[in-house]
Design an enzyme around this catalytic site. Structure first.
Site, PDB file in Angstrom:
ATOM      1  N   TYR A 109      -3.540  -3.740  15.113  1.00 33.58           N
ATOM      2  CA  TYR A 109      -3.506  -3.342  13.702  1.00 33.58           C
ATOM      3  C   TYR A 109      -2.205  -3.847  13.095  1.00 33.58           C
ATOM      4  O   TYR A 109      -1.133  -3.720  13.702  1.00 33.58           O
ATOM      5  CB  TYR A 109      -3.553  -1.806  13.563  1.00 33.58           C
ATOM      6  CG  TYR A 109      -3.366  -1.373  12.123  1.00 33.58           C
ATOM      7  CD1 TYR A 109      -4.463  -1.258  11.278  1.00 33.58           C
ATOM      8  CD2 TYR A 109      -2.095  -1.160  11.591  1.00 33.58           C
ATOM      9  CE1 TYR A 109      -4.288  -0.924   9.946  1.00 33.58           C
ATOM     10  CE2 TYR A 109      -1.917  -0.826  10.251  1.00 33.58           C
ATOM     11  CZ  TYR A 109      -3.023  -0.715   9.434  1.00 33.58           C
ATOM     12  OH  TYR A 109      -2.855  -0.403   8.122  1.00 33.58           O
ATOM     13  N   GLU A 197      -3.219  -5.858   4.736  1.00 35.87           N
ATOM     14  CA  GLU A 197      -3.641  -5.248   5.991  1.00 35.87           C
ATOM     15  C   GLU A 197      -4.533  -6.212   6.763  1.00 35.87           C
ATOM     16  O   GLU A 197      -5.464  -6.775   6.192  1.00 35.87           O
ATOM     17  CB  GLU A 197      -4.408  -3.943   5.714  1.00 35.87           C
ATOM     18  CG  GLU A 197      -4.723  -3.144   6.961  1.00 35.87           C
ATOM     19  CD  GLU A 197      -5.593  -1.928   6.655  1.00 35.87           C
ATOM     20  OE1 GLU A 197      -6.750  -2.109   6.208  1.00 35.87           O
ATOM     21  OE2 GLU A 197      -5.115  -0.796   6.849  1.00 35.87           O
TER      22      GLU A 197
END
Ligand code: ADP
Ligand code: MG
Length: 390
Positions: A109, A197
């Protein structure tokens, strides 16, 4: 302002982030054609909506043939996808992205956000990607690494290496990670982003880092100087009421209650919503008519609030400085006359031209409930709601 995954990938790729080769489709046939064009024997077909969590609700699928690509795409087009992030009624799928499937060894992530506490861009990264960050924060908070970037220096190479090591990356992957981190930082800074992101950023079986998903959102207040970003706006992904209000110079946010609010100034709007809660009611919306509102803009505000069928009473609360109470009152009267309004309307006026404003309301002969103070207005609004059937 949010953009689509494929648009974010294109921007990030421009700064050097490796992304899978892919193509955009507006129809199932085009999706099939994209797969053939890309070649290979496995593709991932992805609904383009302004939301993450698509995989969990059937918006992303690995397909093994051109026919499968076409038939899965056919199930996506026109569908409303409801994810954890969209809430009801979900977001409509009008574009589909087809890309080559990656052979995943590990999912990471990576997020860049604005940290309001330090007033700096902060990197959040985890060696456990794939999950949404909200879930990661609950289920595996220890895996999260945070790093704040000094705007005067930018993201230093040693910092990027440190982060790569803390994620457990080794050898050539460290250098790839440094490149990805620096690219994301530049993309964020150069485009006035609020968020970048990549989830998941994967390590493939052959050891390459690839961004399989990408999300960017931008500071709306900076769009005036980022025309290339502003043109990526997709109104099909926005709340229709909010975008039409914005086009009319109104800041509108739909909520779930039944007291429609028409207020000037964001601070007063927030305070009014608190007062409504204190009086035992629920606001149907946040609406700031802004300064210097003409009678027409006030009438437009009424029209916007009335598009919400849950509204059972309207509360107008104006503390006029730049605004003029007489113009607001004229707007209220116009709305009554032109919109065929039948709901109770509570009006509280204070400030510039308040006497003239009250006079207009009184002389209109309309059934307007006048209030003197904010607390008064909220109580009247709650009391004016039709009694709910027991
Ligand atoms: P969302 O976050 O909206 O669910 P993603 O783009 O992250 O959508 O896709 C969901 C999952 O699908 C990813 O976590 C990844 O495991 C898999 N996936 C996405 N793109 C690819 C790809 N190109 N190749 C292989 N797997 C993929
Ligand atoms: Mg994702």
């Amino acid at each position: 302002m949010d953009i689509h995954e494929y648009q974010a990938k294109e921007i990030l790729a421009g700064f050097g982030v490796p992304v899978p080769r892919g193509g955009l489709a507006y129809s199932p046939e085009q999706a099939g054609y994209r797969a053939r064009e890309l070649g290979g024997d496995a593709w991932v077909v992805k609904a383009q909506i302004h939301s993450g969590g698509r995989g969990e609700v059937g918006g992303v699928k690995l397909c093994r043939s051109e026919e499968e690509v076409r038939s899965f795409a056919a199930t996506l087009f026109g569908r409303q996808l409801v994810t954890k992030q969209t809430g009801e009624p979900g977001k409509g799928v009008y574009r589909v992205w087809v890309e080559g499937a990656s052979d995943i060894a590990q999912e990471l992530y990576l997020g860049f956000v604005l940290d309001r506490k330090t007033e700096r861009i902060m990197i959040v990264a985890s060696s456990h990607g794939g999950m949404e960050i909200e879930d990661l924060a609950v289920e595996d908070p220890d895996s999260l690494h945070r790093m704040v970037i000094d705007p005067a220096v930018g993201l230093a190479e040693f910092q990027a290496r440190e982060l790569a090591f803390s994620l457990g990356l080794k050898g050539g992957q460290v250098a790839q990670m440094v490149k990805v981190l620096r690219a994301c930082y530049r993309a964020y800074r150069d485009h006035d982003a609020m968020m970048v992101e990549i989830n998941p950023l994967v390590v493939t079986r052959t050891g390459e880092l690839v961004a399989l998903d990408a999300k960017m959102s931008f500071d709306t207040n900076a769009l005036y100087r980022r025309p290339e970003i502003a043109q990526l706006r997709d109104p099909s992904q926005e709340d229709a009421r909010e975008s039409s209000a914005a086009d009319n110079g109104l800041a509108y946010v739909g909520l779930t209650g039944d007291i429609g609010c028409i207020i000037n100034g964001a601070g007063l709007a927030m305070a009014t919503m608190d007062m409504i809660h204190l009086s035992g009611g629920e606001p149907a919306n946040f609406l700031d008519i802004g300064g210097g509102a003409s009678p027409e803009r006030v009438a437009t505000a009424f029209r916007t609030v009335l598009t919400d069928t849950n509204v059972s009473v309207i509360l107008v609360n104006i503390f006029a400085g730049i605004n003029r109470c007489d113009w607001v009152a004229e707007g209220v009267v116009q709305a009554y006359r032109n919109e065929g309004l039948t709901l109770p309307v509570v009006v509280r006026l204070a400030g510039t031209n308040v006497e003239a404003g009250r006079k207009i309301l009184e002389e209109s002969g309309l059934p307007i409930i006048a209030a003197d103070t904010l607390a008064d207005a909220a109580e009247h609004a709650v009391a004016a709601r039709p009694k709910l059937a027991a």
